[in-house]
Design a protein around this motif. Structure first.
Motif, mmCIF file in Angstrom:
data_model
loop_
_atom_site.group_PDB
_atom_site.id
_atom_site.type_symbol
_atom_site.label_atom_id
_atom_site.label_comp_id
_atom_site.label_asym_id
_atom_site.label_seq_id
_atom_site.Cartn_x
_atom_site.Cartn_y
_atom_site.Cartn_z
ATOM 1 N N MET A 184 0.828 -1.212 0.000
ATOM 2 C CA MET A 184 0.000 0.000 0.000
ATOM 3 C C MET A 184 0.862 1.261 0.000
ATOM 4 O O MET A 184 0.572 2.214 -0.731
ATOM 5 N N ALA A 185 1.919 1.269 0.811
ATOM 6 C CA ALA A 185 2.781 2.455 0.897
ATOM 7 C C ALA A 185 3.467 2.710 -0.447
ATOM 8 O O ALA A 185 3.529 3.850 -0.917
ATOM 9 N N TRP A 186 3.930 1.654 -1.061
ATOM 10 C CA TRP A 186 4.614 1.786 -2.360
ATOM 11 C C TRP A 186 3.666 2.388 -3.388
ATOM 12 O O TRP A 186 4.015 3.323 -4.109
ATOM 13 N N ALA A 187 2.457 1.853 -3.459
ATOM 14 C CA ALA A 187 1.480 2.346 -4.434
ATOM 15 C C ALA A 187 1.055 3.779 -4.101
ATOM 16 O O ALA A 187 0.987 4.638 -4.989
ATOM 17 N N LEU A 188 0.807 4.056 -2.822
ATOM 18 C CA LEU A 188 0.350 5.391 -2.434
ATOM 19 C C LEU A 188 1.395 6.472 -2.715
ATOM 20 O O LEU A 188 1.046 7.610 -3.019
ATOM 21 N N ASN A 189 2.671 6.113 -2.647
ATOM 22 C CA ASN A 189 3.716 7.092 -2.952
ATOM 23 C C ASN A 189 3.744 7.449 -4.432
ATOM 24 O O ASN A 189 4.344 8.443 -4.819
ATOM 25 N N ARG A 190 3.114 6.643 -5.244
ATOM 26 C CA ARG A 190 3.116 6.900 -6.683
ATOM 27 C C ARG A 190 1.771 7.346 -7.228
ATOM 28 O O ARG A 190 1.631 7.575 -8.418
ATOM 29 N N LEU A 191 0.783 7.449 -6.346
ATOM 30 C CA LEU A 191 -0.552 7.880 -6.770
ATOM 31 C C LEU A 191 -0.828 9.272 -6.200
ATOM 32 O O LEU A 191 -0.309 9.614 -5.139
ATOM 33 N N PRO A 192 -1.637 10.070 -6.887
ATOM 34 C CA PRO A 192 -1.928 11.405 -6.354
ATOM 35 C C PRO A 192 -2.815 11.297 -5.117
ATOM 36 O O PRO A 192 -3.771 10.519 -5.109
ATOM 37 N N PRO A 193 -2.485 12.043 -4.044
ATOM 38 C CA PRO A 193 -3.370 12.030 -2.880
ATOM 39 C C PRO A 193 -4.680 12.730 -3.246
ATOM 40 O O PRO A 193 -4.689 13.625 -4.088
ATOM 41 N N LYS A 194 -5.773 12.281 -2.658
ATOM 42 C CA LYS A 194 -7.080 12.903 -2.920
ATOM 43 C C LYS A 194 -7.726 13.267 -1.595
ATOM 44 O O LYS A 194 -8.488 12.488 -1.029
ATOM 45 N N TYR A 195 -7.363 14.447 -1.105
ATOM 46 C CA TYR A 195 -7.881 14.868 0.191
ATOM 47 C C TYR A 195 -9.220 15.575 0.074
ATOM 48 O O TYR A 195 -9.412 16.406 -0.811
ATOM 49 N N PHE A 196 -10.129 15.208 0.965
ATOM 50 C CA PHE A 196 -11.410 15.893 1.070
ATOM 51 C C PHE A 196 -11.723 16.063 2.542
ATOM 52 O O PHE A 196 -11.266 15.275 3.359
ATOM 53 N N VAL A 197 -12.505 17.086 2.834
ATOM 54 C CA VAL A 197 -12.998 17.230 4.192
ATOM 55 C C VAL A 197 -14.147 16.242 4.303
ATOM 56 O O VAL A 197 -15.057 16.243 3.479
ATOM 57 N N ARG A 206 -9.301 4.171 -10.599
ATOM 58 C CA ARG A 206 -9.185 2.736 -10.385
ATOM 59 C C ARG A 206 -8.112 2.076 -11.262
ATOM 60 O O ARG A 206 -7.337 1.263 -10.777
ATOM 61 N N ALA A 207 -8.056 2.441 -12.538
ATOM 62 C CA ALA A 207 -7.083 1.824 -13.437
ATOM 63 C C ALA A 207 -5.644 2.105 -12.968
ATOM 64 O O ALA A 207 -4.803 1.204 -12.961
ATOM 65 N N ASP A 208 -5.389 3.357 -12.539
ATOM 66 C CA ASP A 208 -4.055 3.710 -12.040
ATOM 67 C C ASP A 208 -3.733 2.949 -10.759
ATOM 68 O O ASP A 208 -2.609 2.501 -10.555
ATOM 69 N N VAL A 209 -4.738 2.841 -9.897
ATOM 70 C CA VAL A 209 -4.539 2.143 -8.619
ATOM 71 C C VAL A 209 -4.169 0.677 -8.879
ATOM 72 O O VAL A 209 -3.205 0.164 -8.311
ATOM 73 N N ILE A 210 -4.911 0.031 -9.769
ATOM 74 C CA ILE A 210 -4.633 -1.375 -10.082
ATOM 75 C C ILE A 210 -3.239 -1.527 -10.686
ATOM 76 O O ILE A 210 -2.498 -2.442 -10.332
ATOM 77 N N LYS A 211 -2.877 -0.592 -11.552
ATOM 78 C CA LYS A 211 -1.564 -0.656 -12.197
ATOM 79 C C LYS A 211 -0.454 -0.546 -11.164
ATOM 80 O O LYS A 211 0.480 -1.346 -11.149
ATOM 81 N N GLU A 212 -0.552 0.432 -10.263
ATOM 82 C CA GLU A 212 0.504 0.620 -9.258
ATOM 83 C C GLU A 212 0.536 -0.539 -8.261
ATOM 84 O O GLU A 212 1.597 -0.946 -7.820
ATOM 85 N N LEU A 213 -0.646 -1.056 -7.920
ATOM 86 C CA LEU A 213 -0.682 -2.186 -6.983
ATOM 87 C C LEU A 213 -0.055 -3.425 -7.605
ATOM 88 O O LEU A 213 0.651 -4.177 -6.930
#
Ligand SMILES: [Zn+2]
Length: 89
Positions: free
Chosen positions: A38-51, A69-76
């Motif tokens: 998860m950490a590896w993938a999250l470091n390469r994906l854009p954060p999406k912050y919302f309140v 989703r497609a980017d998430v699957i690719k990085e994972l």
């Protein structure tokens, strides 16, 4: 109210369904490896912050999921390949 990175939820959910799937074998599924993936993938994906506003949380999560989703699957997939070759324990 709190601020929340929805990308974390999406990565967590996508990883769970990938690990439950039959296509991934021979990989350690311990907590440490899951967090490393998860950490590896999250470091390469854009954060999406919302309140976060509890009533709308699910809707927002789905919107973000459709977009990324497609980017998430690719990085994972990359992360799983790397971590399973070299578990950090
Ligand atoms: Zn492990």
């Amino acid at each position: 109210m709190e601020i929340h990175n929805y990308m974390e939820d999406i990565v967590k959910e996508a990883l769970n369904s990938m690990l439950e799937g039959t296509e991934i074998k021979n990989i350690c599924k311990c907590q440490k490896c899951q967090y490393d993936i998860m950490a590896w993938a999250l470091n390469r994906l854009p954060p999406k912050y919302f309140v976060s506003d509890k009533g709308r949380l699910y809707t927002k999560l789905q919107e973000v999921e459709v977009q990324f989703r497609a980017d998430v699957i690719k990085e994972l997939t990359n992360a799983i390949t790397l971590i399973s070759l070299k578990p950090q324990h």
